[in-house]
Design an enzyme around this catalytic site. Structure first.
Site, PDB file in Angstrom:
ATOM      1  N   CYS A 188      -0.183   9.573  -2.009  1.00 54.60           N
ATOM      2  CA  CYS A 188       0.680  10.733  -2.295  1.00 54.60           C
ATOM      3  C   CYS A 188       0.960  11.502  -1.000  1.00 54.60           C
ATOM      4  CB  CYS A 188       0.029  11.640  -3.334  1.00 54.60           C
ATOM      5  SG  CYS A 188      -1.255  12.718  -2.669  1.00 54.60           S
ATOM      6  N   GLU A 210     -11.255  13.400 -11.055  1.00 56.85           N
ATOM      7  CA  GLU A 210     -10.342  14.203 -11.875  1.00 56.85           C
ATOM      8  C   GLU A 210     -11.072  15.373 -12.527  1.00 56.85           C
ATOM      9  OE1 GLU A 210      -8.189  11.446 -14.408  1.00 56.85           O
ATOM     10  OE2 GLU A 210      -7.080  10.690 -12.674  1.00 56.85           O
ATOM     11  N   CYS A 240      -2.028  13.295   0.681  1.00 60.42           N
ATOM     12  CA  CYS A 240      -2.958  12.389   1.370  1.00 60.42           C
ATOM     13  C   CYS A 240      -2.358  11.914   2.687  1.00 60.42           C
ATOM     14  CB  CYS A 240      -3.329  11.208   0.479  1.00 60.42           C
ATOM     15  SG  CYS A 240      -4.392  11.712  -0.889  1.00 60.42           S
ATOM     16  N   ASN A 282     -11.053   8.637  -6.716  1.00 59.84           N
ATOM     17  CA  ASN A 282     -10.455   9.857  -7.259  1.00 59.84           C
ATOM     18  C   ASN A 282     -11.413  10.546  -8.233  1.00 59.84           C
ATOM     19  OD1 ASN A 282      -9.771   7.546  -8.840  1.00 59.84           O
ATOM     20  ND2 ASN A 282      -8.124   8.621  -9.864  1.00 59.84           N
ATOM     21  N   GLU A 331      -8.212   8.989  -1.428  1.00 57.12           N
ATOM     22  CA  GLU A 331      -8.039   8.993   0.030  1.00 57.12           C
ATOM     23  C   GLU A 331      -8.639  10.249   0.643  1.00 57.12           C
ATOM     24  OE1 GLU A 331      -5.810   8.391  -2.301  1.00 57.12           O
ATOM     25  OE2 GLU A 331      -4.100   7.243  -1.579  1.00 57.12           O
ATOM     26  N   CYS A 381      -7.543  13.131  -4.916  1.00 56.87           N
ATOM     27  CA  CYS A 381      -7.268  11.701  -4.710  1.00 56.87           C
ATOM     28  C   CYS A 381      -8.399  11.024  -3.938  1.00 56.87           C
ATOM     29  CB  CYS A 381      -5.992  11.524  -3.901  1.00 56.87           C
ATOM     30  SG  CYS A 381      -4.495  12.063  -4.710  1.00 56.87           S
TER      31      CYS A 381
HETATM   32  N1  THU Z   1      -4.423   9.119  -7.014  1.00 58.55           N
HETATM   33  C1  THU Z   1      -5.192   8.798  -5.937  1.00 58.55           C
HETATM   34  O1  THU Z   1      -6.421   8.930  -5.956  1.00 58.55           O
HETATM   35  N2  THU Z   1      -4.576   8.315  -4.852  1.00 58.55           N
HETATM   36  C2  THU Z   1      -3.242   8.038  -4.764  1.00 58.55           C
HETATM   37  O2  THU Z   1      -2.785   7.564  -3.730  1.00 58.55           O
HETATM   38  C3  THU Z   1      -2.362   8.307  -5.901  1.00 58.55           C
HETATM   39  C4  THU Z   1      -2.982   9.003  -7.040  1.00 58.55           C
HETATM   40  C5  THU Z   1      -5.095   9.606  -8.220  1.00 58.55           C
HETATM   41  C6  THU Z   1      -4.880  11.026  -8.596  1.00 58.55           C
HETATM   42  C7  THU Z   1      -5.148  11.009 -10.071  1.00 58.55           C
HETATM   43  O3  THU Z   1      -6.546  11.084 -10.279  1.00 58.55           O
HETATM   44  C8  THU Z   1      -4.686   9.624 -10.503  1.00 58.55           C
HETATM   45  O4  THU Z   1      -4.654   8.839  -9.325  1.00 58.55           O
HETATM   46  C9  THU Z   1      -3.331   9.604 -11.172  1.00 58.55           C
HETATM   47  O5  THU Z   1      -2.379  10.206 -10.393  1.00 58.55           O
END
Ligand code: THU
Length: 160
Positions: free
Chosen positions: A112, A64, A115, A62, A75, A73
Site C-alpha cells: 500500500c 488487524e 508502506c 499484518n 511490511e 500492514c
Molecule cells: N495488507 C498488508 O499487510 N500489506 C499490504 O501490502 C496490503 C494490505 C493488509 C492490511 C489488512 O490487514 C489486510 O491486508 C487487508 O487489506
C-alpha cells in the site's frame, strides 16, 4: 511546459524457484511469517521478510484490529521492528506475500502507499536502496528500489 517520461523497471518471474537463491530464501521467510498473521477481519494473511545489512532475516505480518484503522500492514510491522531492534543495520531487501482461504494469492502482492512511504524513509535514512520482491502464485515481481514503486515520493528534503 516540459514533458518528462519515467522509466520503471520491473523484473518478472513465473515461480519462486526461478528467483536468485537469496530472494527465494526471503520469499520463503515471508510465507512462513504470513501463517502467523492476525487477520480475522479481512482473511488476507500477509507476510513480509527483510534482509538486513548483516544478512539477518527479520519478518512480520499484518496485525488487524476491530477498530479497522488501528491495524498495521505486514511490511510496516517488519520494518519498524527491524529499525527498533537493529537501528544500526540497513534493510537491503524485502519480500512480501499474501494468502487467503484459497492459499497464496495469484499476486503479485502490491504494498500500500503508506508502506511504500515507510520503505522510502528507510532507504533515505540508511542510504541503501531496498530490493523489493512481491510474491504471487502466478507471477513474482522484483523492483530494484522503492523509487520504481513510488516515484515523486515525499522525502525528508521535501521539508526544506
Ligand atoms: N495488507 C498488508 O499487510 N500489506 C499490504 O501490502 C496490503 C494490505 C493488509 C492490511 C489488512 O490487514 C489486510 O491486508 C487487508 O487489506
Amino acid at each position: 511546459m516540459r514533458t518528462k517520461e519515467l522509466r520503471i523497471f520491473v523484473y518478472e518471474y513465473n515461480t519462486v524457484w526461478d528467483l536468485p537463491e537469496a530472494d527465494q530464501q526471503l520469499v520463503m521467510a515471508a510465507r512462513e511469517a504470513a501463517k502467523d498473521a492476525y487477520a480475522p477481519y479481512s482473511g488476507f494473511f500477509v507476510g513480509a521478510a527483510l534482509r538486513l545489512a548483516d544478512g539477518k532475516i527479520v519478518s512480520g505480518n499484518n496485525q488487524e484490529n476491530a477498530a479497522f484503522p488501528t491495524g498495521l500492514c505486514a511490511e510496516r510491522v517488519a520494518l519498524f521492528y527491524a529499525h527498533a531492534t537493529y537501528p544500526g543495520l540497513s534493510v537491503q531487501a524485502i519480500a512480501v506475500t499474501a494468502s487467503n482461504i484459497n492459499g497464496i494469492v495469484d499476486g503479485p502482492v502490491s504494498p500500500c502507499g503508506s508502506c511504500r512511504q515507510a520503505l522510502i524513509e528507510s532507504e533515505v535514512r540508511y542510504k541503501q536502496p531496498i530490493r523489493i520482491i512481491l510474491d504471487g502464485k502466478k507471477k513474482i515481481q522484483v523492483f530494484e528500489d522503492t523509487g520504481n514503486l513510488l516515484p515523486f515520493a515525499f522525502k525528508p528534503e521535501s521539508l526544506d
